[in-house]
Design a protein around this motif. Structure first.
Motif, PDB file in Angstrom:
ATOM      1  N   ASN A 117       5.033  15.121 -11.209  1.00 30.34           N
ATOM      2  CA  ASN A 117       4.165  14.041 -10.730  1.00 30.34           C
ATOM      3  C   ASN A 117       4.280  12.807 -11.633  1.00 30.34           C
ATOM      4  OD1 ASN A 117       2.366  12.780  -9.025  1.00 30.34           O
ATOM      5  ND2 ASN A 117       0.546  13.666  -9.966  1.00 30.34           N
ATOM      6  N   ILE A 118       5.513  12.446 -11.934  1.00 23.57           N
ATOM      7  CA  ILE A 118       5.787  11.287 -12.794  1.00 23.57           C
ATOM      8  C   ILE A 118       5.604  10.011 -11.980  1.00 23.57           C
ATOM      9  CG2 ILE A 118       7.552  10.129 -14.184  1.00 23.57           C
ATOM     10  CD1 ILE A 118       8.775  12.952 -14.611  1.00 23.57           C
ATOM     11  N   LYS A 119       4.820   9.085 -12.498  1.00 27.18           N
ATOM     12  CA  LYS A 119       4.460   7.887 -11.740  1.00 27.18           C
ATOM     13  C   LYS A 119       5.318   6.687 -12.138  1.00 27.18           C
ATOM     14  CE  LYS A 119      -0.263   9.577 -11.114  1.00 27.18           C
ATOM     15  NZ  LYS A 119      -0.024  10.017  -9.742  1.00 27.18           N
ATOM     16  N   SER A 120       6.624   6.898 -12.197  1.00 27.47           N
ATOM     17  CA  SER A 120       7.542   5.812 -12.508  1.00 27.47           C
ATOM     18  C   SER A 120       7.892   5.054 -11.232  1.00 27.47           C
ATOM     19  CB  SER A 120       8.820   6.364 -13.147  1.00 27.47           C
ATOM     20  OG  SER A 120       9.475   7.246 -12.247  1.00 27.47           O
ATOM     21  N   VAL A 121       8.365   3.832 -11.380  1.00 31.50           N
ATOM     22  CA  VAL A 121       8.705   2.986 -10.232  1.00 31.50           C
ATOM     23  C   VAL A 121       9.718   3.673  -9.325  1.00 31.50           C
ATOM     24  CG1 VAL A 121       9.754   0.805  -9.547  1.00 31.50           C
ATOM     25  CG2 VAL A 121       8.163   0.858 -11.470  1.00 31.50           C
ATOM     26  N   GLU A 122      10.666   4.370  -9.930  1.00 32.37           N
ATOM     27  CA  GLU A 122      11.732   5.009  -9.152  1.00 32.37           C
ATOM     28  C   GLU A 122      11.190   6.030  -8.155  1.00 32.37           C
ATOM     29  OE1 GLU A 122      11.617   4.781 -12.428  1.00 32.37           O
ATOM     30  OE2 GLU A 122      13.166   3.248 -12.779  1.00 32.37           O
ATOM     31  N   ASN A 123      10.069   6.641  -8.472  1.00 38.41           N
ATOM     32  CA  ASN A 123       9.516   7.681  -7.603  1.00 38.41           C
ATOM     33  C   ASN A 123       8.839   7.124  -6.360  1.00 38.41           C
ATOM     34  OD1 ASN A 123       9.979  10.456  -8.609  1.00 38.41           O
ATOM     35  ND2 ASN A 123       9.070   9.648 -10.481  1.00 38.41           N
ATOM     36  N   TYR A 124       8.709   5.804  -6.262  1.00 38.34           N
ATOM     37  CA  TYR A 124       8.060   5.203  -5.104  1.00 38.34           C
ATOM     38  C   TYR A 124       9.035   4.449  -4.205  1.00 38.34           C
ATOM     39  CZ  TYR A 124       3.863   6.455  -7.660  1.00 38.34           C
ATOM     40  OH  TYR A 124       2.886   7.164  -8.337  1.00 38.34           O
ATOM     41  N   HIS A 125      10.337   4.723  -4.366  1.00 43.24           N
ATOM     42  CA  HIS A 125      11.344   4.114  -3.492  1.00 43.24           C
ATOM     43  C   HIS A 125      11.502   4.895  -2.194  1.00 43.24           C
ATOM     44  CE1 HIS A 125      13.396   1.998  -7.146  1.00 43.24           C
ATOM     45  NE2 HIS A 125      12.330   1.365  -6.717  1.00 43.24           N
ATOM     46  N   GLU A 126      11.037   6.139  -2.194  1.00 41.05           N
ATOM     47  CA  GLU A 126      11.086   6.983  -1.006  1.00 41.05           C
ATOM     48  C   GLU A 126       9.931   7.983  -1.097  1.00 41.05           C
ATOM     49  OE1 GLU A 126      14.853   8.997  -1.171  1.00 41.05           O
ATOM     50  OE2 GLU A 126      14.247  10.289  -2.845  1.00 41.05           O
TER      51      GLU A 126
ATOM     52  N   LEU B 255       2.198  14.912  -0.420  1.00 39.33           N
ATOM     53  CA  LEU B 255       3.258  14.015   0.021  1.00 39.33           C
ATOM     54  C   LEU B 255       2.868  12.600  -0.388  1.00 39.33           C
ATOM     55  CD1 LEU B 255       3.990  15.388   3.605  1.00 39.33           C
ATOM     56  CD2 LEU B 255       5.615  15.297   1.708  1.00 39.33           C
ATOM     57  N   VAL B 256       3.733  11.969  -1.171  1.00 40.84           N
ATOM     58  CA  VAL B 256       3.458  10.633  -1.700  1.00 40.84           C
ATOM     59  C   VAL B 256       4.427   9.648  -1.075  1.00 40.84           C
ATOM     60  CG1 VAL B 256       3.281   9.225  -3.776  1.00 40.84           C
ATOM     61  CG2 VAL B 256       2.680  11.659  -3.867  1.00 40.84           C
ATOM     62  N   SER B 257       3.884   8.618  -0.458  1.00 44.92           N
ATOM     63  CA  SER B 257       4.729   7.660   0.259  1.00 44.92           C
ATOM     64  C   SER B 257       5.396   6.680  -0.688  1.00 44.92           C
ATOM     65  CB  SER B 257       3.885   6.871   1.263  1.00 44.92           C
ATOM     66  OG  SER B 257       3.164   5.845   0.609  1.00 44.92           O
ATOM     67  N   PRO B 258       6.446   6.021  -0.220  1.00 46.49           N
ATOM     68  CA  PRO B 258       6.966   4.858  -0.961  1.00 46.49           C
ATOM     69  C   PRO B 258       5.974   3.711  -0.843  1.00 46.49           C
ATOM     70  CG  PRO B 258       8.071   5.071   1.154  1.00 46.49           C
ATOM     71  CD  PRO B 258       7.193   6.279   1.012  1.00 46.49           C
ATOM     72  N   VAL B 259       6.264   2.628  -1.516  1.00 41.71           N
ATOM     73  CA  VAL B 259       5.423   1.432  -1.409  1.00 41.71           C
ATOM     74  C   VAL B 259       5.735   0.746  -0.089  1.00 41.71           C
ATOM     75  CG1 VAL B 259       4.838  -0.789  -2.422  1.00 41.71           C
ATOM     76  CG2 VAL B 259       5.365   1.161  -3.908  1.00 41.71           C
TER      77      VAL B 259
ATOM     78  N   PHE C 137       0.836  -1.196   0.000  1.00 46.29           N
ATOM     79  CA  PHE C 137       0.000   0.000   0.000  1.00 46.29           C
ATOM     80  C   PHE C 137       0.872   1.249   0.000  1.00 46.29           C
ATOM     81  CE2 PHE C 137       0.803  -1.006   4.429  1.00 46.29           C
ATOM     82  CZ  PHE C 137       1.050   0.220   5.021  1.00 46.29           C
ATOM     83  N   GLY C 138       0.250   2.352  -0.348  1.00 49.88           N
ATOM     84  CA  GLY C 138       0.895   3.647  -0.293  1.00 49.88           C
ATOM     85  C   GLY C 138      -0.155   4.698  -0.007  1.00 49.88           C
ATOM     86  N   VAL C 139       0.288   5.884   0.358  1.00 46.87           N
ATOM     87  CA  VAL C 139      -0.669   6.939   0.721  1.00 46.87           C
ATOM     88  C   VAL C 139      -0.236   8.252   0.092  1.00 46.87           C
ATOM     89  CG1 VAL C 139       0.536   7.473   2.882  1.00 46.87           C
ATOM     90  CG2 VAL C 139      -1.887   8.048   2.657  1.00 46.87           C
ATOM     91  N   GLU C 140      -1.218   9.050  -0.312  1.00 46.72           N
ATOM     92  CA  GLU C 140      -0.997  10.391  -0.842  1.00 46.72           C
ATOM     93  C   GLU C 140      -1.697  11.375   0.085  1.00 46.72           C
ATOM     94  OE1 GLU C 140      -1.088   8.927  -5.530  1.00 46.72           O
ATOM     95  OE2 GLU C 140      -2.848   9.873  -4.609  1.00 46.72           O
ATOM     96  N   ILE C 141      -0.936  12.326   0.618  1.00 50.00           N
ATOM     97  CA  ILE C 141      -1.453  13.271   1.612  1.00 50.00           C
ATOM     98  C   ILE C 141      -1.459  14.662   1.007  1.00 50.00           C
ATOM     99  CG2 ILE C 141      -1.211  14.125   3.972  1.00 50.00           C
ATOM    100  CD1 ILE C 141       0.767  11.721   4.419  1.00 50.00           C
ATOM    101  N   GLU C 142      -2.640  15.175   0.699  1.00 52.52           N
ATOM    102  CA  GLU C 142      -2.759  16.519   0.139  1.00 52.52           C
ATOM    103  C   GLU C 142      -2.799  17.539   1.273  1.00 52.52           C
ATOM    104  OE1 GLU C 142      -5.331  15.125  -3.802  1.00 52.52           O
ATOM    105  OE2 GLU C 142      -6.235  16.446  -2.304  1.00 52.52           O
TER     106      GLU C 142
ATOM    107  N   SER D 176      13.850  10.101   3.919  1.00 50.75           N
ATOM    108  CA  SER D 176      14.379  10.197   2.559  1.00 50.75           C
ATOM    109  C   SER D 176      13.270  10.638   1.615  1.00 50.75           C
ATOM    110  CB  SER D 176      14.939   8.847   2.103  1.00 50.75           C
ATOM    111  OG  SER D 176      16.015   8.448   2.935  1.00 50.75           O
ATOM    112  N   ASN D 177      13.564  11.638   0.799  1.00 51.15           N
ATOM    113  CA  ASN D 177      12.523  12.177  -0.076  1.00 51.15           C
ATOM    114  C   ASN D 177      13.140  12.910  -1.260  1.00 51.15           C
ATOM    115  OD1 ASN D 177      12.146  15.415   0.267  1.00 51.15           O
ATOM    116  ND2 ASN D 177      13.017  14.502   2.141  1.00 51.15           N
TER     117      ASN D 177
END
Length: 314
Positions: free
Chosen positions: A51-60, A82-86, A9-14, A44-45
């Motif tokens: 707002n590119i939704k590539s795999v690399e952007n969800y490592h942190e 704020l977009v969380s990692p996976v 799971f992941g979370v996006e906090i507006e 780490s951020n």
């Protein structure tokens, strides 16, 4: 859920925030200050301006520009996400949230805004099968009135989190007929279309030149990420904006436990019946047993608040 599946799971906090120490002249300036403060606190951020939704952007954790939260530059307030990692349930995700909100409250103001929301993305590895997704889809339709009871009324009718039952594929059907419709869906793509179809005759459809109904992500539960080429997640969009770590944790445990519980074979729904809050609690409790993600403390508070509202309306 199959025994060899791993829940993620992941979370996006507006947020609508302003700096306590600086008057920023741009979103990037404000976001850069936040990024540095988070890094200094051990989070780490990076900035993800596009707002590119590539795999690399969800490592942190990443910080993106949230265009649906209007800036108020004159008040030094800027909308961001704020977009969380996976995460998996075993991760120390609540520790991350606690640290992030300590940073926010120490160095920034968090302003309430009806434009803010909290989104929770859920997936499995390997990707969930059609039978699991169908079970989730049925639970979403069945439990919608109960979940609506737990959330602010403004989140039951927002353009950005419409009822999945109100889409063109299902709006004329009873819950029992919806169940039957879903059972005849042969694959994930057809379930996605069934749950998130949007009218070509809508203002959005006409403005974008659609001649046939299409999949759109403006529903309480957005299945569009599960389309071929999508990001691979089911997104719960109904939660309001969060101004504390506890708020975010509540929406995570609600969404993750709901999805996990819905996939369990022991959950049997009667589409002819009337949903109760006790049934929803039981489903969420099944999800807790499967994931071990929480003790539903945040959801328990939602139940208490819902009970007070019910008593006050009598």
């Amino acid at each position: 859920m199959t025994s060899n599946s791993m829940l993620q799971f992941g979370v996006e906090i507006e947020l609508l925030i302003g700096s306590r120490s600086k008057n920023h002249k741009s979103w990037k300036s404000l976001a850069s200050e936040l990024s540095v403060r988070l890094a200094d606190a051990g989070i780490s951020n990076h900035l993800n301006e596009g707002n590119i939704k590539s795999v690399e952007n969800y490592h942190e954790w990443s910080i993106t520009h949230e265009v649906t939260v209007p800036m108020q530059a004159g008040k030094n307030l800027w909308g961001l996400e704020l977009v969380s990692p996976v995460f998996t349930p075993e991760h120390a995700w609540t520790t991350d949230l606690s640290t992030i909100f300590k940073v926010l409250k120490a160095g920034f103001t968090i302003s309430p805004s009806s434009n803010c929301s909290t989104h929770v993305h859920v997936s499995t590895s390997p990707p969930m099968h059609a039978v699991d997704l169908a079970a989730i889809a049925k639970s979403i339709l069945y439990f919608e009135p109960a979940i609506d009871t737990l959330l602010p009324s403004s989140r039951a009718s927002s353009y950005w989190c419409q009822s999945n039952h109100a889409n063109p594929a299902l709006k004329s059907l009873s819950t029992a007929q919806c169940f039957e419709y879903i059972e005849y869906c042969p694959d994930v793509s057809s379930i996605v279309r069934t749950m998130c179809l949007f009218s070509a005759k809508s203002a959005y459809g006409r403005a974008n030149g659609y001649t046939e109904d299409f999949v759109h992500g403006v529903y309480k539960w957005d299945f569009s990420g599960l389309e071929v080429g999508g990001i691979g997640t089911l997104e719960f969009r109904q939660a309001p904006g969060s101004r504390s770590a506890e708020d975010v944790a509540t929406w995570v445990e609600l969404a993750v436990c709901f999805v996990a519980g819905a996939m369990e074979p022991s959950v049997v729904l009667d589409p002819q019946g009337q949903v109760t809050m006790d049934e929803l609690w039981w489903l969420l409790s099944v999800g807790v047993q499967v994931t071990g993600i929480s003790e539903l403390r945040g959801v328990e508070k939602l139940y208490a608040q819902a009970g007070k509202k019910t008593r006050a309306s009598r």
